[in-house]
Motif scaffolding. Structure first.
Motif, PDB file in Angstrom:
ATOM      1  N   GLY A   2       0.834  -1.195   0.000  1.00 58.79           N
ATOM      2  CA  GLY A   2       0.000   0.000   0.000  1.00 58.79           C
ATOM      3  C   GLY A   2       0.866   1.241   0.000  1.00 58.79           C
ATOM      4  N   ASN A   3       0.309   2.348  -0.456  1.00 55.54           N
ATOM      5  CA  ASN A   3       1.010   3.627  -0.411  1.00 55.54           C
ATOM      6  C   ASN A   3      -0.026   4.743  -0.432  1.00 55.54           C
ATOM      7  OD1 ASN A   3       2.585   6.058  -1.201  1.00 55.54           O
ATOM      8  ND2 ASN A   3       4.248   4.575  -1.372  1.00 55.54           N
ATOM      9  N   THR A   4       0.071   5.639   0.535  1.00 60.92           N
ATOM     10  CA  THR A   4      -0.910   6.713   0.667  1.00 60.92           C
ATOM     11  C   THR A   4      -0.621   7.901  -0.235  1.00 60.92           C
ATOM     12  OG1 THR A   4       0.261   7.948   2.398  1.00 60.92           O
ATOM     13  CG2 THR A   4      -1.117   6.094   3.101  1.00 60.92           C
TER      14      THR A   4
ATOM     15  N   ILE B 260       1.884 -15.913  -4.140  1.00 64.92           N
ATOM     16  CA  ILE B 260       0.581 -15.248  -4.104  1.00 64.92           C
ATOM     17  C   ILE B 260       0.605 -14.088  -3.119  1.00 64.92           C
ATOM     18  CG2 ILE B 260      -1.796 -15.541  -3.256  1.00 64.92           C
ATOM     19  CD1 ILE B 260      -1.756 -18.326  -4.606  1.00 64.92           C
ATOM     20  N   ILE B 261       1.161 -14.311  -1.933  1.00 68.07           N
ATOM     21  CA  ILE B 261       1.225 -13.250  -0.930  1.00 68.07           C
ATOM     22  C   ILE B 261       2.093 -12.096  -1.425  1.00 68.07           C
ATOM     23  CG2 ILE B 261       2.153 -12.672   1.354  1.00 68.07           C
ATOM     24  CD1 ILE B 261       1.133 -15.403   2.311  1.00 68.07           C
ATOM     25  N   GLU B 262       3.247 -12.406  -1.987  1.00 67.40           N
ATOM     26  CA  GLU B 262       4.135 -11.363  -2.500  1.00 67.40           C
ATOM     27  C   GLU B 262       3.476 -10.571  -3.624  1.00 67.40           C
ATOM     28  OE1 GLU B 262       8.573 -10.885  -4.553  1.00 67.40           O
ATOM     29  OE2 GLU B 262       7.863 -12.868  -3.904  1.00 67.40           O
ATOM     30  N   THR B 263       2.839 -11.279  -4.540  1.00 64.67           N
ATOM     31  CA  THR B 263       2.204 -10.621  -5.688  1.00 64.67           C
ATOM     32  C   THR B 263       1.011  -9.781  -5.250  1.00 64.67           C
ATOM     33  OG1 THR B 263       2.892 -12.442  -7.127  1.00 64.67           O
ATOM     34  CG2 THR B 263       1.111 -11.027  -7.924  1.00 64.67           C
ATOM     35  N   ALA B 264       0.219 -10.292  -4.321  1.00 62.09           N
ATOM     36  CA  ALA B 264      -0.929  -9.540  -3.818  1.00 62.09           C
ATOM     37  C   ALA B 264      -0.483  -8.269  -3.108  1.00 62.09           C
ATOM     38  CB  ALA B 264      -1.760 -10.407  -2.878  1.00 62.09           C
ATOM     39  N   ALA B 265       0.620  -8.356  -2.371  1.00 56.98           N
ATOM     40  CA  ALA B 265       1.131  -7.178  -1.667  1.00 56.98           C
ATOM     41  C   ALA B 265       1.553  -6.103  -2.660  1.00 56.98           C
ATOM     42  CB  ALA B 265       2.297  -7.572  -0.768  1.00 56.98           C
ATOM     43  N   MET B 266       2.256  -6.500  -3.721  1.00 57.31           N
ATOM     44  CA  MET B 266       2.711  -5.501  -4.689  1.00 57.31           C
ATOM     45  C   MET B 266       1.532  -4.919  -5.473  1.00 57.31           C
ATOM     46  SD  MET B 266       5.048  -3.630  -5.721  1.00 57.31           S
ATOM     47  CE  MET B 266       6.083  -4.364  -4.441  1.00 57.31           C
ATOM     48  N   ALA B 267       0.576  -5.758  -5.826  1.00 61.74           N
ATOM     49  CA  ALA B 267      -0.613  -5.254  -6.522  1.00 61.74           C
ATOM     50  C   ALA B 267      -1.369  -4.271  -5.634  1.00 61.74           C
ATOM     51  CB  ALA B 267      -1.517  -6.417  -6.925  1.00 61.74           C
ATOM     52  N   THR B 268      -1.444  -4.577  -4.348  1.00 62.26           N
ATOM     53  CA  THR B 268      -2.106  -3.681  -3.395  1.00 62.26           C
ATOM     54  C   THR B 268      -1.383  -2.348  -3.321  1.00 62.26           C
ATOM     55  OG1 THR B 268      -2.951  -5.524  -2.071  1.00 62.26           O
ATOM     56  CG2 THR B 268      -2.771  -3.387  -0.979  1.00 62.26           C
ATOM     57  N   HIS B 269      -0.061  -2.386  -3.345  1.00 63.46           N
ATOM     58  CA  HIS B 269       0.711  -1.146  -3.288  1.00 63.46           C
ATOM     59  C   HIS B 269       0.328  -0.223  -4.440  1.00 63.46           C
ATOM     60  CE1 HIS B 269       4.117   1.565  -3.903  1.00 63.46           C
ATOM     61  NE2 HIS B 269       4.351   1.429  -2.617  1.00 63.46           N
ATOM     62  N   HIS B 270       0.299  -0.746  -5.647  1.00 61.05           N
ATOM     63  CA  HIS B 270      -0.022   0.077  -6.809  1.00 61.05           C
ATOM     64  C   HIS B 270      -1.485   0.535  -6.786  1.00 61.05           C
ATOM     65  CE1 HIS B 270       3.879  -0.503  -8.557  1.00 61.05           C
ATOM     66  NE2 HIS B 270       3.759  -1.817  -8.548  1.00 61.05           N
ATOM     67  N   TRP B 271      -2.384  -0.357  -6.411  1.00 62.14           N
ATOM     68  CA  TRP B 271      -3.802  -0.009  -6.335  1.00 62.14           C
ATOM     69  C   TRP B 271      -4.025   1.095  -5.308  1.00 62.14           C
ATOM     70  CZ3 TRP B 271      -7.327  -0.052  -2.339  1.00 62.14           C
ATOM     71  CH2 TRP B 271      -8.678   0.076  -2.702  1.00 62.14           C
TER      72      TRP B 271
ATOM     73  N   CYS C  12       2.902  -5.280   4.773  1.00 57.21           N
ATOM     74  CA  CYS C  12       2.395  -6.536   5.294  1.00 57.21           C
ATOM     75  C   CYS C  12       3.600  -7.353   5.743  1.00 57.21           C
ATOM     76  CB  CYS C  12       1.615  -7.298   4.228  1.00 57.21           C
ATOM     77  SG  CYS C  12       1.211  -9.005   4.695  1.00 57.21           S
ATOM     78  N   ALA C  13       3.536  -7.911   6.921  1.00 54.23           N
ATOM     79  CA  ALA C  13       4.602  -8.785   7.401  1.00 54.23           C
ATOM     80  C   ALA C  13       3.987 -10.097   7.872  1.00 54.23           C
ATOM     81  CB  ALA C  13       5.378  -8.134   8.538  1.00 54.23           C
ATOM     82  N   VAL C  14       4.606 -11.200   7.463  1.00 55.65           N
ATOM     83  CA  VAL C  14       4.143 -12.533   7.826  1.00 55.65           C
ATOM     84  C   VAL C  14       5.146 -13.136   8.790  1.00 55.65           C
ATOM     85  CG1 VAL C  14       3.356 -14.759   6.919  1.00 55.65           C
ATOM     86  CG2 VAL C  14       3.265 -12.723   5.459  1.00 55.65           C
ATOM     87  N   ASN C  15       4.660 -13.805   9.831  1.00 56.36           N
ATOM     88  CA  ASN C  15       5.566 -14.555  10.692  1.00 56.36           C
ATOM     89  C   ASN C  15       6.425 -15.458   9.804  1.00 56.36           C
ATOM     90  OD1 ASN C  15       6.054 -17.337  12.151  1.00 56.36           O
ATOM     91  ND2 ASN C  15       5.965 -15.775  13.742  1.00 56.36           N
ATOM     92  N   ARG C  16       7.728 -15.415   9.979  1.00 53.30           N
ATOM     93  CA  ARG C  16       8.620 -16.076   9.027  1.00 53.30           C
ATOM     94  C   ARG C  16       8.432 -17.597   9.021  1.00 53.30           C
ATOM     95  NH1 ARG C  16      12.346 -12.987   6.505  1.00 53.30           N
ATOM     96  NH2 ARG C  16      13.721 -14.120   5.091  1.00 53.30           N
ATOM     97  N   ASP C  17       8.181 -18.182  10.175  1.00 56.31           N
ATOM     98  CA  ASP C  17       7.937 -19.619  10.209  1.00 56.31           C
ATOM     99  C   ASP C  17       6.661 -19.968   9.447  1.00 56.31           C
ATOM    100  OD1 ASP C  17      10.221 -20.190  11.635  1.00 56.31           O
ATOM    101  OD2 ASP C  17       9.221 -20.163  13.591  1.00 56.31           O
TER     102      ASP C  17
END
Length: 361
Positions: free
Chosen positions: A151-153, A264-275, A247-252
């Motif tokens: 995300g980005n404001t 999927i998580i990485e791609t969704a995060a980047m898509a969210t940033h641009h959106w 977004c941060a995911v517990n590493r384990d």
């Protein structure tokens, strides 16, 4: 014992007490449910919108293999407790602004915003192509996290004030809400800086507990009703020229996912940033005009206030240069921003000035 093990086995005070209801990730009938905790209430424009978009994207792309359940600030843990909850393994992931966690490590400031730092475009250029992503990951490893921008404001205004700011002297004693290094810098100008969670800003302004506050931008600020309690709105801000969310995911937890689920998580995060960045840019102009029509006075800080901000910001950033990782993050960030600006200042900058001139003719 390393930091990661320590956080799993030690008590977290208020965080642990607030998070005792959190269960381990649930796996039933081939579906894994992950709990995402956030730092704002449900419905907050831009900030919560980004969290909702991220959850929607992951759930859709995972096709039933992963389901993310979002919990707003206060539902399971407090707004500023999400980092510890995920780092310790008591929640699976968080969505927040990483500069809230500069007390954990000052390097986190750079993964939201720093004063006189990067615009939204400059931020993602550094992150994707200038080493920022790798440094974010290195920082996250210290705390057992796998982190992504999410995300980005866009540019955040100077904020809402009860009184006009005519000179730097007017900052003395001003009770103002501002987090991050921007807040540390503002404190050096003589202001009394408060770090109030987003969900509590309106009440703090309405009650007089604070004299002013910054939040996200006209679109988000209008939804929270700040125009009802403050008269002056300074649209140019020094503190957050392009604020990223994360977004941060517990590493384990992240490492237990399949490679396709991780992607999927990485791609969704980047898509969210641009959106998210486009959402702010698309809505702020119309919202600002509505604020103007409602009687809000749209203001700009005088030069001596900008000068005070600049001096204080450099001092605040220099304070952390004894930390080797912070110093590397800062050097990488500043080199990337300077390189990007060398081009955009004589391409986009020239074009935008000429476009405004020609269209006004």
């Amino acid at each position: 014992m390393d930091r990661r093990s320590f956080l799993r086995t030690s008590a977290l005070g208020g965080t642990a007490a607030a998070a005792t209801g959190l269960a381990a990730p649930a796996i039933a009938q081939g579906t894994r449910t992950l709990t995402l905790v956030t730092s704002v209430p449900d419905g907050f424009a831009v900030f919560d919108d980004a969290a909702v978009k991220f959850v929607e994207l992951v759930n859709a792309m995972a096709d039933g293999e992963i389901v993310i359940e979002k919990k707003a600030a206060g539902q399971l843990v407090g707004a500023f407790e999400v980092f510890d909850a995920v780092s310790s393994g008591q929640a699976d992931m968080y969505h927040s602004a990483d500069y809230y966690f500069g007390g954990q490590h000052p390097g986190y400031y750079y993964f939201t915003a720093v004063p006189f730092g990067a615009t939204g475009g400059e931020m993602i250029s550094w992150y994707q192509h200038g080493g920022g992503k790798e440094l974010h990951d290195e920082l996250g490893q210290i705390f057992g996290l796998k982190s992504f921008l999410c995300g980005n404001t866009g540019h955040q205004p100077g904020g809402w004030f009860r009184k006009e700011i005519n000179s730097a002297a007017d900052l003395q004693g001003l009770k103002f809400r501002m987090p991050g290094i921007g807040g540390l810098a503002l404190g050096r100008t003589g202001a009394s800086v408060q770090n109030v969670p987003g969900g509590e800003i309106y009440q703090a302004l309405a009650s007089g507990a604070i004299d002013g506050a910054e939040w996200i931008g006209p679109f988000a600020d209008e939804r929270l009703g700040f125009q009802e309690v403050c008269e002056f709105y300074y649209t140019g801000g020094f503190h957050e020229p392009g604020s990223a969310l994360a977004c941060a995911v517990n590493r384990d937890v992240f490492e237990s996912l399949t490679p396709s689920q991780q992607k999927i998580i990485e791609t969704a995060a980047m898509a969210t940033h641009h959106w998210s960045l486009s959402q702010s840019d698309a809505n702020n102009g119309a919202a600002l005009e509505r604020l103007r029509q409602s009687g809000v006075k749209i203001m700009e800080f005088p030069d001596d206030v900008w000068d005070a901000f600049g001096k204080a910001s450099k001092e605040a950033l220099d304070e952390f240069m004894g930390d080797e990782l912070f110093a590397r993050i800062r050097a990488s960030f500043e080199a990337s921003v300077a390189s990007t600006y060398d081009w955009t200042s004589i391409s986009d900058g020239v074009f935008q000035r000429q476009r405004a001139r020609v269209n006004a003719g």
